[in-house]
Motif scaffolding. Structure first.
Motif, PDB file in Angstrom:
ATOM      1  N   ASN A  97      -1.238 -71.965 -71.385  1.00  0.00           N
ATOM      2  CA  ASN A  97      -0.004 -71.462 -71.972  1.00  0.00           C
ATOM      3  C   ASN A  97      -0.211 -71.076 -73.430  1.00  0.00           C
TER       4      ASN A  97
ATOM      5  N   HIS B 249      -6.389 -70.631 -66.669  1.00  0.00           N
ATOM      6  CA  HIS B 249      -4.984 -70.462 -67.036  1.00  0.00           C
ATOM      7  C   HIS B 249      -4.540 -71.470 -68.085  1.00  0.00           C
TER       8      HIS B 249
ATOM      9  N   TYR C 299       1.769 -67.949 -69.419  1.00  0.00           N
ATOM     10  CA  TYR C 299       0.708 -68.655 -68.696  1.00  0.00           C
ATOM     11  C   TYR C 299      -0.298 -67.611 -68.214  1.00  0.00           C
TER      12      TYR C 299
ATOM     13  N   THR D  16       0.554 -76.368 -62.754  1.00  0.00           N
ATOM     14  CA  THR D  16       1.764 -75.672 -62.291  1.00  0.00           C
ATOM     15  C   THR D  16       2.650 -76.566 -61.441  1.00  0.00           C
TER      16      THR D  16
END
Length: 324
Positions: A243, A241, A233, A160
């Motif tokens: 995408n 996590h 996400y 992130t």
């Protein structure tokens, strides 16, 4: 003496086609290497170690024959190994990589010195993917030759952190090869990665949409149709996590509430393993917003080279506008 990967000067473009689960196979790898960029694949894309070795032999054989026939040098290829207790094949697959002297090993979910030492024993290189500084420091201590910085917006298990910050922060303690991943779809993007301080661009989603990819046409079309906001996400698919294309999440019946959870949800028997889930629920990065076609690897690399050159030339002209 430079600590950067020695193969950098042999490439036609500073790029790696990332190893993508269920997507990257020998045909994709071979064509990338012939075009002068690093081609890679996950060892686990073959169901058995025996099958994995067959792929290694096929790739080495065809690239050697091509070099003899053309007098050109192919780019090196790489294999992604999952370095984690949940991977029962790690030792067997690593032995095969040593046996066949795979030029580049990309490790995920653990940077282990024993793996690094095994690869270094035959002159191979180890790059490790990370999403934050702490992970990068641990990998550096294990002696890896390169760090793959998986920044915000990348496909798969992305981080992130903004790519500019991630590269600059890593440069403070790591003087070896830095590879940047996240939303890199064009030659201009590759040039931007170099401007930030990376040595190589790591391209995943862009290489889902090539003729040599193992991705089904429906997957490729979904990427063409997607914009940056059509990527979600979430930890719901694997517990970590990553995408995914929002349309494929919806097609699997995952609710908005499930997507907000920080753990893997129960899909039932149909998708009871991560492999089954990833086969049905399709991953992609936000860079899909710039992908409108499915060319051959050869055509794509030529396009990327043209865009890269144009971007670098435009940057050099800025010095005339801002000389001081």
């Amino acid at each position: 003496m430079s600590k950067k990967a020695p193969f950098l000067s042999d490439l036609s473009l500073p790029a790696i086609a990332a190893p993508m689960f269920l997507i990257s196979g020998p045909r994709l790898v071979i064509e990338c290497c012939k075009q002068g960029i690093v081609g890679t694949f996950p060892a686990l894309n073959q169901r058995t170690s025996e099958g994995f070795e067959e792929w290694l032999i096929a790739i080495n054989t065809e690239l050697n024959q091509w070099e003899e026939a053309t007098g050109k040098k192919a780019a090196p290829f790489g294999v992604n190994l999952i370095v984690h207790p949940t991977n029962p094949r790690l030792e067997a697959d690593l032995r095969l990589c040593v046996k066949h002297q795979v030029p580049l090993i990309i490790t995920s979910l653990g940077a282990v010195k024993q793996v690094v030492d095994a690869v270094h024993s035959y002159g191979g290189l180890v790059f490790h993917d990370v999403i934050k500084k702490r992970h990068a420091q641990k990998a550096a201590q294990a002696g890896v030759d390169g760090l793959i910085l998986v920044a915000a917006g990348a496909g798969g298990h992305a981080g992130t952190i903004n790519p500019m910050t991630l590269v600059a922060e890593t440069q403070q303690f790591f003087d070896r090869t830095i590879v940047l991943s996240g939303c890199i779809s064009t030659g201009r993007d590759i040039a931007s990665a170099m401007q930030m301080g990376a040595d190589l661009a790591y391209m995943g989603t862009r290489f889902i949409n090539v003729e040599e990819s193992l991705a089904p046409q429906e997957y490729q079309q979904m990427i063409v149709d997607a914009g940056a906001s059509d990527v979600t996400y979430t930890a719901a698919v694997s517990g970590v996590h990553a995408n995914f294309l929002t349309a494929s999440l919806k097609a699997a019946g995952i609710s908005e509430e499930d997507l907000k959870k920080d753990h893997k949800i129960d899909f039932g028997k149909e998708l009871d393993t991560e492999a089954k889930a990833w086969k049905t629920i399709w991953s992609a990065g936000q860079g899909s917003a710039l992908i409108q076609d499915t060319p051959s690897v050869s055509s794509l690399v030529q396009q990327l080279k043209m865009e890269f050159k144009q971007a670098v030339e435009e940057q050099s002209r800025l010095l005339q506008r801002y000389p001081r």
